[in-house]
Design an enzyme around this catalytic site. Structure first.
Site, PDB file in Angstrom:
ATOM      1  N   ARG A 253       0.839  -1.185   0.000  1.00 28.26           N
ATOM      2  CA  ARG A 253       0.000   0.000   0.000  1.00 28.26           C
ATOM      3  C   ARG A 253       0.882   1.247   0.000  1.00 28.26           C
ATOM      4  O   ARG A 253       1.933   1.267   0.629  1.00 28.26           O
ATOM      5  CB  ARG A 253      -0.868   0.042   1.264  1.00 28.26           C
TER       6      ARG A 253
ATOM      7  N   ARG B 136       7.768   7.597   6.456  1.00 27.12           N
ATOM      8  CA  ARG B 136       7.524   9.012   6.731  1.00 27.12           C
ATOM      9  C   ARG B 136       7.737   9.333   8.203  1.00 27.12           C
ATOM     10  O   ARG B 136       8.223  10.419   8.555  1.00 27.12           O
ATOM     11  CB  ARG B 136       6.109   9.388   6.285  1.00 27.12           C
TER      12      ARG B 136
ATOM     13  N   ASP C  46       0.348   5.449   0.793  1.00 21.39           N
ATOM     14  CA  ASP C  46      -0.620   6.376   1.367  1.00 21.39           C
ATOM     15  C   ASP C  46      -1.001   7.471   0.378  1.00 21.39           C
ATOM     16  O   ASP C  46      -0.362   7.642  -0.667  1.00 21.39           O
ATOM     17  CB  ASP C  46      -0.050   7.011   2.646  1.00 21.39           C
TER      18      ASP C  46
ATOM     19  N   TYR D 196      12.467   2.355  -0.637  1.00 24.98           N
ATOM     20  CA  TYR D 196      11.848   3.672  -0.739  1.00 24.98           C
ATOM     21  C   TYR D 196      12.915   4.750  -0.803  1.00 24.98           C
ATOM     22  O   TYR D 196      14.050   4.559  -0.349  1.00 24.98           O
ATOM     23  CB  TYR D 196      10.969   3.956   0.485  1.00 24.98           C
TER      24      TYR D 196
END
Length: 258
Positions: free
Chosen positions: A50, A196, A52, A111
């Site tokens: 997933r 994050r 965001d 990431y």
């Protein structure tokens, strides 16, 4: 039924993340609609994970099942890209074993978080602008500490349905690239909002709001309330998903998001 892997990329600005949700447009919904219309059947595309709301993916893998692709994989991709909006691109389709799963078969994910320290009107939607003094060497010291831990409850979104908050981080480093700083992080899996939250807490180290020792204490406390505010979504990119070669060999060279 045959199973097909898709390699794709998307800009997250106009979407409420990957996964379908009520009353909000998502990447999964758009792909389901477009692929389903082309195949003339209801399609449920399963993603490798997933992302965001507002988060981008310069490399993403998903799978779906169908009797066949009537145009062949290359021509199907070509037609699909003409059908999709400009902020979603599909680069390849590969038939895989029916047991190979885009999410559960993945062994590593990567990431990047992009940050600029000088205002740039062309990067307002693709990198986080922060002009306050930041000590990147201190942030790299803290980033290396992440490799010593496995439980990242302090950086996880609360009340999720995961069975464990354990992850094995294999890379975490800030590097200056061209006009920006990029935080690159790789792990076997990630928790919701984890990257994050890590970036937001590392920025507190870089701004000398917390010490390296305090950073370690936050991880060990396993309390999301002690960690920093999550960094804005528009600076975050999923850039890599890896699978055992016996299951899937990528066809597409990953898109540069610089």
């Amino acid at each position: 039924m045959a199973r097909f892997f898709m390699e794709l990329a998307y800009r997250g600005k106009n979407y409420h993340g990957w996964q379908i949700q009520p009353n909000a447009i998502t990447v999964q919904e758009v792909l389901n609609t477009c692929v389903g219309k082309m195949l003339g059947q209801e399609i449920n595309i399963v993603g490798c994970g997933r992302t965001d709301t507002g988060v981008h993916a310069s490399y993403f893998v998903a799978h779906f099942e169908s009797e066949k692709l009537p145009l062949g994989t290359e021509q199907f991709c070509y037609k699909l890209n003409r059908f999709l909006p400009r902020d979603i691109a599909v680069y390849s389709m590969t038939q895989v074993d029916e047991q190979t799963h885009s999410r559960f078969s993945a062994i590593n994910r990567s990431y990047e978080y992009h940050l600029v320290t000088q205002k740039n009107p062309f990067l307002q939607e693709s990198a986080y602008y922060l002009d306050k003094g930041i000590d990147f060497s201190k942030m790299n010291e803290a980033a290396q500490v992440l490799l010593d831990y496995t439980d990242f409850t302090s950086f996880s979104k609360l009340h999720t349905d995961v069975k464990t908050n354990n992850c094995k981080i294999t890379k975490a480093i800030w590097e200056q690239k061209s006009d920006r700083w990029v935080f690159a992080i790789s792990a076997d899996r990630f928790l919701r909002n984890m990257v994050r939250a890590i970036v937001g807490t590392l920025l507190e180290v870089g701004q000398e709001k917390i010490s390296l020792q305090r950073f370690c204490e936050i991880i060990e406390a396993k309390d999301r309330g002690l960690a920093g505010t999550s960094a804005p979504a528009h600076g975050l990119y999923l850039v890599g998903v890896d699978y055992p070669e016996a299951l899937f060999i990528p066809k597409h060279q990953r898109v540069c998001c610089l």
